[in-house]
Design a protein around this motif. Sequence first.
Motif, mmCIF file in Angstrom:
data_model
loop_
_atom_site.group_PDB
_atom_site.id
_atom_site.type_symbol
_atom_site.label_atom_id
_atom_site.label_comp_id
_atom_site.label_asym_id
_atom_site.label_seq_id
_atom_site.Cartn_x
_atom_site.Cartn_y
_atom_site.Cartn_z
ATOM 1 N N SER A 127 0.830 -1.203 0.000
ATOM 2 C CA SER A 127 0.000 0.000 0.000
ATOM 3 C C SER A 127 0.866 1.256 0.000
ATOM 4 C CB SER A 127 -0.893 0.005 1.233
ATOM 5 O OG SER A 127 -1.543 1.253 1.380
ATOM 6 N N PRO A 128 0.454 2.306 -0.715
ATOM 7 C CA PRO A 128 1.218 3.546 -0.725
ATOM 8 C C PRO A 128 1.011 4.400 0.520
ATOM 9 C CG PRO A 128 -0.725 3.793 -2.078
ATOM 10 C CD PRO A 128 -0.688 2.352 -1.646
ATOM 11 N N ASN A 129 0.055 4.042 1.368
ATOM 12 C CA ASN A 129 -0.212 4.892 2.531
ATOM 13 C C ASN A 129 0.461 4.388 3.803
ATOM 14 O OD1 ASN A 129 -1.794 2.715 3.151
ATOM 15 N ND2 ASN A 129 -3.722 3.846 3.289
ATOM 16 N N LYS A 130 1.476 3.544 3.645
ATOM 17 C CA LYS A 130 2.275 3.129 4.793
ATOM 18 C C LYS A 130 3.696 2.817 4.338
ATOM 19 C CE LYS A 130 1.066 -1.835 4.740
ATOM 20 N NZ LYS A 130 2.454 -2.377 4.750
ATOM 21 N N LEU A 131 4.579 2.643 5.314
ATOM 22 C CA LEU A 131 5.968 2.329 5.013
ATOM 23 C C LEU A 131 6.161 0.818 4.970
ATOM 24 C CD1 LEU A 131 7.758 4.916 7.345
ATOM 25 C CD2 LEU A 131 7.121 5.181 4.940
ATOM 26 N N THR A 132 6.750 0.327 3.909
ATOM 27 C CA THR A 132 7.044 -1.095 3.808
ATOM 28 C C THR A 132 8.182 -1.436 4.764
ATOM 29 O OG1 THR A 132 6.365 -1.146 1.487
ATOM 30 C CG2 THR A 132 7.778 -2.932 2.246
ATOM 31 N N GLY A 133 7.935 -2.432 5.622
ATOM 32 C CA GLY A 133 8.943 -2.799 6.610
ATOM 33 C C GLY A 133 8.879 -4.267 6.944
ATOM 34 N N ALA A 134 9.372 -4.601 8.146
ATOM 35 C CA ALA A 134 9.492 -5.997 8.555
ATOM 36 C C ALA A 134 8.157 -6.730 8.526
ATOM 37 C CB ALA A 134 10.107 -6.068 9.948
ATOM 38 N N ALA A 135 7.089 -6.073 8.991
ATOM 39 C CA ALA A 135 5.789 -6.746 9.045
ATOM 40 C C ALA A 135 5.321 -7.174 7.657
ATOM 41 C CB ALA A 135 4.754 -5.827 9.699
ATOM 42 N N THR A 136 5.485 -6.283 6.669
ATOM 43 C CA THR A 136 5.059 -6.605 5.307
ATOM 44 C C THR A 136 5.896 -7.737 4.731
ATOM 45 O OG1 THR A 136 4.332 -4.338 4.924
ATOM 46 C CG2 THR A 136 4.751 -5.682 2.983
ATOM 47 N N LEU A 137 7.214 -7.692 4.945
ATOM 48 C CA LEU A 137 8.084 -8.724 4.386
ATOM 49 C C LEU A 137 7.779 -10.091 5.000
ATOM 50 C CD1 LEU A 137 11.543 -6.936 4.067
ATOM 51 C CD2 LEU A 137 9.530 -6.837 2.585
ATOM 52 N N LYS A 138 7.532 -10.121 6.305
ATOM 53 C CA LYS A 138 7.201 -11.390 6.955
ATOM 54 C C LYS A 138 5.860 -11.928 6.451
ATOM 55 C CE LYS A 138 9.886 -10.450 11.132
ATOM 56 N NZ LYS A 138 9.833 -10.136 12.587
ATOM 57 N N LYS A 139 4.917 -11.016 6.238
ATOM 58 C CA LYS A 139 3.623 -11.427 5.695
ATOM 59 C C LYS A 139 3.791 -12.011 4.293
ATOM 60 C CE LYS A 139 -0.842 -9.576 4.192
ATOM 61 N NZ LYS A 139 -1.679 -8.340 4.075
ATOM 62 N N ALA A 140 4.633 -11.362 3.463
ATOM 63 C CA ALA A 140 4.854 -11.840 2.097
ATOM 64 C C ALA A 140 5.477 -13.229 2.093
ATOM 65 C CB ALA A 140 5.748 -10.850 1.344
ATOM 66 N N VAL A 141 6.445 -13.449 2.970
ATOM 67 C CA VAL A 141 7.097 -14.760 3.057
ATOM 68 C C VAL A 141 6.093 -15.811 3.535
ATOM 69 C CG1 VAL A 141 8.840 -16.087 4.321
ATOM 70 C CG2 VAL A 141 9.416 -13.841 3.366
ATOM 71 N N ALA A 142 5.259 -15.444 4.512
ATOM 72 C CA ALA A 142 4.240 -16.382 5.008
ATOM 73 C C ALA A 142 3.251 -16.751 3.905
ATOM 74 C CB ALA A 142 3.515 -15.767 6.201
ATOM 75 N N LEU A 143 2.842 -15.778 3.094
ATOM 76 C CA LEU A 143 1.937 -16.062 1.981
ATOM 77 C C LEU A 143 2.608 -16.970 0.958
ATOM 78 C CD1 LEU A 143 0.392 -12.506 1.458
ATOM 79 C CD2 LEU A 143 -0.837 -14.556 2.206
ATOM 80 N N ARG A 144 3.868 -16.697 0.673
ATOM 81 C CA ARG A 144 4.609 -17.542 -0.267
ATOM 82 C C ARG A 144 4.610 -18.993 0.185
ATOM 83 N NH1 ARG A 144 10.766 -16.809 0.338
ATOM 84 N NH2 ARG A 144 10.239 -18.185 2.084
ATOM 85 N N ASP A 145 4.771 -19.186 1.490
ATOM 86 C CA ASP A 145 4.918 -20.541 2.014
ATOM 87 C C ASP A 145 3.582 -21.219 2.328
ATOM 88 O OD1 ASP A 145 7.627 -20.114 1.837
ATOM 89 O OD2 ASP A 145 7.871 -19.578 3.958
#
Length: 321
Positions: free
Chosen positions: A111-129
């Motif tokens: 989303s453009p209305n927040k800063l991409t950080g650890a929470a987003t990256l962990k969520k992306a990895v969890a979705l991948r797996d």
Amino acid sequence: MVTSRNAGTTAAVAEKLGRRWITSDLGKPACMVMRKRLIDQNARPFLYQAIGDYQVEAAKASLGRGFRIGDLSQIVLSLYGALPLPPEDNASRNLGKIVGGGSKTLVLADSPNKLTGAATLKKAVALRDSLMGGWDKVVVLGWNFEPGIGETIAAMNDARLEVLVIPPDLLDRLKKKGGLEKLRGQVRFASLQYLTLHPVTRKKVGAGETVTVKLANYVLLSPEAINLDEANRAKLQAVANKEPLALIEYWAVDPDYDGQVFRSVWQDYRGNTENDGDPLRVVTQAVLSLPAKNGVRRVCVRAVDVFGFEAEAVATVGVAA
């Protein structure tokens, strides 16, 4: 307490009067002007935060007030070459896939209305797996990033995770080109900018100590992701190759970073001649005189380049010799 959106004038006056203040602006260049202005008048330590709503406002201006975050995510995914996932796996409309060459890549447009950080990256990895289909990797596309994103990526140490930057001028280009199809194939998603340091040193001096911080290298976003014509892009690339630290507009040091709030105790910026006589470059070394401290120090350096992009480096330094 006062609020302002006028390049820092109200904040500067409030600071001189000893008042508490909050100031804001939608433009990164204006925020840099504010910061310099306050530093010039020896302001008390202040907190600078990037909220990350620039693209939301631009999207509303370009796409209308009925704009939804999912609409923009769909545009970003399409320009990256990803097909949207089915609605049952994609309630936020920000997930896509690229299938080909025997591999499957999951793509998340943040989303453009927040800063991409650890929470987003962990969520992306969890979705991948966890998502059905067996994904080989996940790509996260972000607009704005937490300053410590480089350290976060390094700590995760996941070769199947890639983080790329959405061009900051994407909406302007979309508007000028006249639509998505005319822009397709012309958008480059760049790797993150990053800052590196020489080893930070500590030395006992009398009852106190000195901490010496020296910049080693700064890697800019790909020049292709910056809104420049070809001639100026070539000049920028030449400068970046020859003298990458010359692209830094401002940098600051927090010698006792707690991982949450950055508290600058030293800073330099282009145009400041107090630390050296060169108005076109920042100094590349800082020597901080500090009270002695037992145990390690966690030293954080934040730098802002001439385009307003921010990078962070953190070093843990042992007991002073």
